[in-house]
Scaffold this motif. Structure first.
Motif, short mmCIF file in Angstrom:
data_model
loop_
_atom_site.label_atom_id
_atom_site.label_comp_id
_atom_site.label_asym_id
_atom_site.label_seq_id
_atom_site.Cartn_x
_atom_site.Cartn_y
_atom_site.Cartn_z
N LYS A 470 10.25 -5.38 13.56
CA LYS A 470 9.88 -3.99 13.78
C LYS A 470 10.28 -3.14 12.57
N TYR A 471 11.50 -3.35 12.10
CA TYR A 471 11.96 -2.56 10.96
C TYR A 471 11.10 -2.85 9.74
N ALA A 472 10.72 -4.11 9.57
CA ALA A 472 9.91 -4.47 8.41
C ALA A 472 8.61 -3.70 8.40
N VAL A 473 8.06 -3.48 9.60
CA VAL A 473 6.79 -2.76 9.67
C VAL A 473 7.00 -1.26 9.47
N PRO A 476 8.27 0.83 5.32
CA PRO A 476 7.43 1.43 4.28
C PRO A 476 7.05 2.87 4.60
N LEU A 477 6.92 3.21 5.88
CA LEU A 477 6.58 4.57 6.24
C LEU A 477 7.82 5.45 6.31
N PHE A 478 8.79 5.00 7.10
CA PHE A 478 9.92 5.87 7.38
C PHE A 478 10.79 6.12 6.16
N PRO B 517 -4.02 -7.22 8.61
CA PRO B 517 -3.30 -6.21 9.38
C PRO B 517 -2.02 -5.74 8.68
N TYR B 518 -1.30 -6.68 8.11
CA TYR B 518 -0.07 -6.27 7.44
C TYR B 518 -0.38 -5.44 6.21
N ASN B 519 -1.40 -5.89 5.47
CA ASN B 519 -1.82 -5.10 4.30
C ASN B 519 -2.20 -3.69 4.71
N ILE B 521 -1.23 -2.03 7.29
CA ILE B 521 -0.05 -1.26 7.68
C ILE B 521 0.64 -0.71 6.42
N ILE B 522 0.85 -1.58 5.47
CA ILE B 522 1.54 -1.17 4.25
C ILE B 522 0.75 -0.09 3.52
N MET B 523 -0.55 -0.33 3.41
CA MET B 523 -1.43 0.60 2.69
C MET B 523 -1.41 1.98 3.34
N SER B 524 -1.59 2.00 4.68
CA SER B 524 -1.65 3.31 5.32
C SER B 524 -0.28 3.99 5.31
N CYS B 525 0.79 3.19 5.40
CA CYS B 525 2.12 3.78 5.30
C CYS B 525 2.30 4.45 3.94
N THR B 526 1.86 3.75 2.90
CA THR B 526 2.00 4.31 1.56
C THR B 526 1.21 5.61 1.43
#
Lengths: 518, 561
Positions: A470-473, A476-478, B517-519, B521-526
């Motif tokens: 969960k933290y890994a996901v 990048p945002l938080f 999906p992981y990409n 997630i990372i992309m949208s987070c960035t």
């Protein structure tokens, strides 16, 4: 320089959107939203863990389980007046009954209807063996004169009663592993197994329905307060053994032998299709094994390596096996008689029925009108009820301990409901201890519900999705959002401190100046 | 003395009546084919006399005890538990080549797993609940993934799958459930439990020949379990195994000679003691150059029969062509078709979203016949029914098809069911096209295995032959009543409705890159972090270090210089 060329300089801190208060308000509102969102985030990502009634489970241990047993005394012997016998029996029994026997004995002189928990004891003149019938015991006692022999007679009565009421529990002794676990329903699977029907020695059919009707229905009826049974049967033509029995010469004949070690691996579950998994009820197997012509006769060896006269053995918690060395093509009812008597014995032994004490006789059992006495059945009911209670207590304790230990384990409404239900059933079972059959029923319910709660598949759901993922996901945002937020607060705090210092300094200089001007 | 006689007689009567309650018949039919291959068809039939299927209305009551002698208990329990009246399960591997091999002895030859069952309706437990239970129970019994024949693959094609036995007249009607799983492969783990259902396992009798090493090496192989109820007789369970072996492949010199040992690596050593009948039947080829050994028990109707209980053992039937040095394959265009119709079905189109299903049906008979046509298609391929076109000699002839029933698919839950009847003029080909779309699958619907597309179930055709054809176009012997038809087509089996399974298809829907999906997630987070950062900065940054005009000036100067 150039600014002055174009016009007047505007101090940026004087602009409306650059004022310190507006900026602080903005930062504050950001933080406000973040703080307000935390409960929502917490709620949407947390695991549903309902609280289990831990304290109630803990108090279960303190409960005392004692089935009241009333002995109604009747004396026809003048040297043994009821009051005295009552006193000495009560004294002896309370001394010798253990905690785990789970009974409390009350000896009374009044007459009441007999039933589970109510027994009549008749003291008859003369010296005869104790005789049981239904729920009464008649025991012969001499007219005694001296104290010593009076005491001996009473001791004899008491120890007989002790053996009858609390027989050495098969659940606590060395035979524990033989008795199958309690279940309200058992499937009895009868199989006629031919090792190799094409070898020339085989039984192709048997009168199983008649045999069951004759030998098993009475047993099943008698045990109906404890268990229900469903029945199935089949015949197999080829059922090879997984090992080769050793051979040796015995009384001028070559015999094939099963050592005690062979018996434990006798069942070849890979090759014998014994039962399907169409229902979840536990199965008790009864196998009539016909060895092939080249393996006949097949005998069982005892621990010293000598052939025994017995041709049957029990596999603990699994079932009974009987070897038939001289088969007929079609096994008729008379030829099945001895086999089915053995099966009957094996069933009773697997179900944990205590045997009658050696000194006690029963006319019903001896005349074959009954397979066992009501005393034995009552003792079994009490033992099974206690076993269920203990088992469900332990299961409940394990659930609560497990849930406490593993913090990621979800606890749903159904688990909580089952735990609560099991507790309620235990409560009911406890309150009905004077009726051992209702106690058994409720304890079985408690066991069922507690094990259902324990094996609830929903409890495994999130176990394999660790928090690290969960933290890994989220990181990048938080992390990247949190950095400017924290930095802004720190910077603003530093600015505010500086400002206050400057103000203080200014105030102090002003006051100094004022004092100076004064 | 008299009493003894009566008792003895009673005993004998009981014995005989008991023995006749369950019967076991086993047979093996061997057939050399024109392309040098040999089909073997094992059939193990257990009959439970006097038994009736369980009435589903009694499902909420406790069932009677079950006592079986020869009938497989594990299967019997499943049938009783779910009150199944009729059940057919086949697990096949390979493509049955109707053009070369003709009709199979066992008609269920669709690739993969196929399960269909007739069950009575009941208020106690619905048909669908029991169907689901049945699937899972059989799945456990045969170690196959039949359990995944869920609602997404279950249809009710009552027109094509008529009961093979009798449906008892209960207060409620019967329903059919049918499902296919074309990607399921049959192997040893399915054969082992299959053998356990036989009274003689694979120890004695014909079943000795079921040697997995050879069976699963055959060009085509499949097993089947068929349960039906015969009115006034009882319940019949038939376990079957069918293979098409290639003796030429085993031979070093390319001869088509074969024997039981060469086909199965075993011979029949002992007879099964409980089999009522046990025989091997060998269809003799039309040309007489072949020799068989040993001598058969009887010879009739083009079949040599060996009665296992009578012939000398070990029995190793062999067939040799002594005059042939090397087997010459027949020319590709077979001299005469072996089936009434030939079907070719293909999925055309290369895109990942659209395609065309194209079917050619050729009538090999000189008369106009009708054939039923069934598509039971998972929603992985969806039909545009309005685009269904029929061409006959290049001319659109929509009157040659009549649709019996059509159930449109519901994506992610229900398959399509299309039942139709085609009319095909004699000795001609119908061409049928249908536009299809390939839907998008949800992320979790993709299988975890390496992606090779999805197998689609076969279409099923049943030529409906006129039982009493009054006239034929040529006026010749086309009155189709068994014997005469056999004269016209001597290689054809006797007349009965034959199912013809088309080969399965493969569809390759759009497949995502699964690391995406992981990409994402990372992309949208960035992106979110960037936007947030700049907005936040704009709102809160203090610009009092430099007056705005200064900044503008610096920028302006830079631009000019």
């Amino acid at each position: 320089m150039s600014g002055q060329q174009h016009g007047t300089t505007v101090d940026p801190s004087k602009l409306a959107f650059e004022t310190t208060t507006t900026r602080r308000k903005i930062i504050f509102s950001y933080w406000l939203i973040v703080l307000l969102a935390i409960p929502l985030w917490w709620k949407t990502t947390s695991i549903d863990r309902l609280s289990l009634p831990d304290s109630k489970v803990k108090t279960l241990r303190k409960k005392e389980w004692k089935f009241p047993v009333y002995l109604h005394l009747e004396s026809h012997v003048t040297s043994h007046p009821i009051v005295e016998v009552q006193k000495s029996v009560e004294q002896f029994l309370t001394m010798d009954l253990q905690e785990e026997d789970g009974i409390s004995v009350h000896v009374t002189a009044d007459n009441s209807t007999l039933g589970p928990g109510h027994y009549r004891i008749a003291l008859e003149p003369g010296w005869t063996d104790p005789l049981v019938s239904d729920r009464s015991l008649s025991i012969g006692m001499h007219e005694e004169t001296d104290d010593l022999s009076v005491d001996i007679s009473r001791m004899r009565l008491s120890s007989t009663l002790l053996k009858l009421l609390a027989p050495p529990s098969p659940l606590s002794s060395s035979t524990t592993h033989r008795v199958v676990k309690y279940s309200p329903i058992y499937r009895l699977a009868f199989t006629l197994l031919n090792e190799d029907a094409s070898s020339g020695q085989a039984s192709f059919s048997w009168e199983i329905e008649k045999a069951i009707k004759q030998y098993f229905e009475p047993v099943m009826d008698a045990l109906s307060v404890l268990h229900n049974f469903t029945i199935e049967s089949q015949v197999q033509m080829h059922a090879p053994l997984a090992f080769t029995p050793s051979t040796f010469d015995f009384e001028n004949q070559t015999i094939h032998c099963l050592t005690q070690e062979d018996l434990t691996v006798f069942v070849n579950s890979a090759e014998w299709a014994l039962s399907s998994s169409v229902s979840n009820d536990p199965v008790i197997h009864f196998i009539l094994f016909v060895p092939s012509a080249e393996r006949s006769p097949l005998r069982i060896l005892d621990h010293d390596g000598n052939p025994t006269s017995s041709n049957a053995f029990i596999l603990p918690q699994w079932g009974g096996i009987t070897i038939l060395n001289e088969p007929q093509q079609h096994l008729t009812l008379p030829s099945l008689t001895s086999t089915f008597f053995v099966f009957q014995e094996q069933l009773l032994s697997l179900l944990g029925l205590p045997s009658l004490p050696r000194s006690v006789r029963s006319n019903e059992v001896e005349s074959l009108s009954k397979l066992f006495t009501d005393w034995q059945l009552d003792a079994l009911v009490r033992q099974r009820a206690l076993e269920n209670v203990k088992e469900s207590q332990q299961t409940l304790e394990s659930i609560t301990a497990l849930v406490r230990q593993i913090e990621n384990m979800p606890v749903g409404e159904d688990v909580k409901g089952d735990v609560q239900g099991a507790l309620n059933e235990l409560e009911l079972a406890h309150s009905m201890q004077d009726q051992s059959i209702s106690t058994l029923y409720h304890s079985a319910q408690a066991l069922k519900r507690s094990s259902r709660a324990f094996f609830n598949p929903g409890m495994l759901a999130l176990l394999y999705f660790p928090a690290e993922h969960k933290y890994a996901v989220y990181t990048p945002l938080f992390a990247s959002v949190a950095a400017p937020l924290v930095a802004a607060v720190l910077r603003e705090f530093a600015a505010w401190k500086k400002e206050r210092k400057a103000k203080e300094a200014k105030e102090s200089t002003e006051s100094e100046g004022n004092s100076k001007t004064k | 003395m008299n009493l003894y006689l009566v008792l003895l007689a009673a005993c004998l009567f009981v014995t005989s009546s008991h023995a006749s309650q369950e019967e076991f018949h086993e047979s093996l039919t061997l057939k050399p084919l024109q392309d040098g291959k040999v089909t073997s068809h094992f059939s193990f039939r257990t009959l439970l006399r006097g038994a009736t299927p369980r009435n589903p209305e009694t499902l909420d009551k406790e069932d009677n005890p079950q006592h079986y002698t020869l009938f497989p208990l594990t299967l019997g329990q499943i049938l009783r538990e779910y009150a199944v009246t009729e059940l057919h399960l086949t697990l096949n591997a390979g493509k049955w080549d109707y053009d070369r091999w003709g009709y199979p002895e066992e008609e269920g030859v669709g690739t993969g797993a196929e399960l269909w069952a007739w069950m009575g309706e009941s208020s106690a437990q619905s048909v669908d609940q029991r169907w689901s239970g049945l699937r899972n129970a059989l799945s456990g019994l045969f170690c196959a993934s039949i359990g995944s024949l869920d609602e997404q693959r279950t249809t009710s094609p009552d027109f094509t799958f008529q009961p093979k036995g009798y449906l008892p007249e209960w207060s409620s009607s019967h329903q059919i459930r049918h499902g296919t799983l074309p990607s399921e492969h049959v192997c040893t783990e399915n054969l082992t439990p299959f053998l356990k259902l036989l009274p003689c396992k694979s120890v004695s009798g014909i079943a000795t020949l079921l040697n997995p090493h050879k069976l699963f090496d055959a060009d085509w192989h499949g097993l089947g379990v068929h349960v039906r109820y015969l009115h006034d007789v009882g319940i019949e369970v038939r376990l079957s195994f069918q293979t098409v072996a290639d003796p030429i492949r085993y031979s070093f010199v390319g001869k088509r000679d074969w024997s039981l040992r060469s086909l199965f690596d075993r011979a029949i050593e002992r007879s099964c003691p409980v089999a009522t009948t046990s025989e091997v039947r060998l269809q003799l080829p039309a040309e007489s150059t072949a020799q068989i050994s040993p001598d058969p028990s009887s010879l009739d109707n083009g079949y040599a029969t060996f009665d296992i209980s009578k012939v000398a053992k070990p029995l190793n039937i062999a067939m040799v062509w002594p005059d042939e040095l090397k087997f010459e394959y027949p020319l590709t265009s077979t001299p005469e078709p072996l089936t009434h119709i030939s079907v070719h079905r293909t999925l055309k189109g290369y895109s990942q979203s659209r395609g065309v299903l194209s079917i050619d049906v050729t009538n090999n008979m000189p008369i106009t016949i009708q054939t039923s046509y069934l598509e039971s298609m998972p929603w992985l391929l969806q039909f545009y029914l309005h685009s269904l076109k029929l061409y006959y000699n290049g001319v659109s002839r929509d009157d040659l098809i009549s649709i019996v029933s059509y159930t449109p698919p519901v994506p992610h839950s229900r398959p399509t069911l299309l039942q139709a009847v085609l009319t095909i003029p004699g000795n001609s080909t119908l061409h049928l096209t249908l536009d299809v779309i390939k839907p998008f699958l949800r992320y979790t619907e993709h299988p975890p295995d390496a992606q090779r597309g999805w197998d689609l179930p076969p279409a099923i055709f049943i030529p409906l032959l006129p039982s009493q054809a009054s006239g034929s176009p040529n006026g010749t012997a086309m009155s189709i009543n068994g014997m005469e038809e056999n004269k016209v087509f001597p290689n054809r089996n006797r007349i009965r409705p034959h199912k013809i399974y088309t080969p399965i298809l493969l569809v390759d829907p759009a497949t995502p890159d699964f690391s995406m999906p992981y990409n994402v997630i990372i992309m949208s987070c960035t992106l979110i972090a960037l936007i947030f950062g700049s907005v936040f900065n704009l709102l809160t940054r203090k610009n009092n270090d430099l007056p705005i005009e200064r900044i503008l000036d610096i920028l302006l100067n830079k631009c000019i210089s």
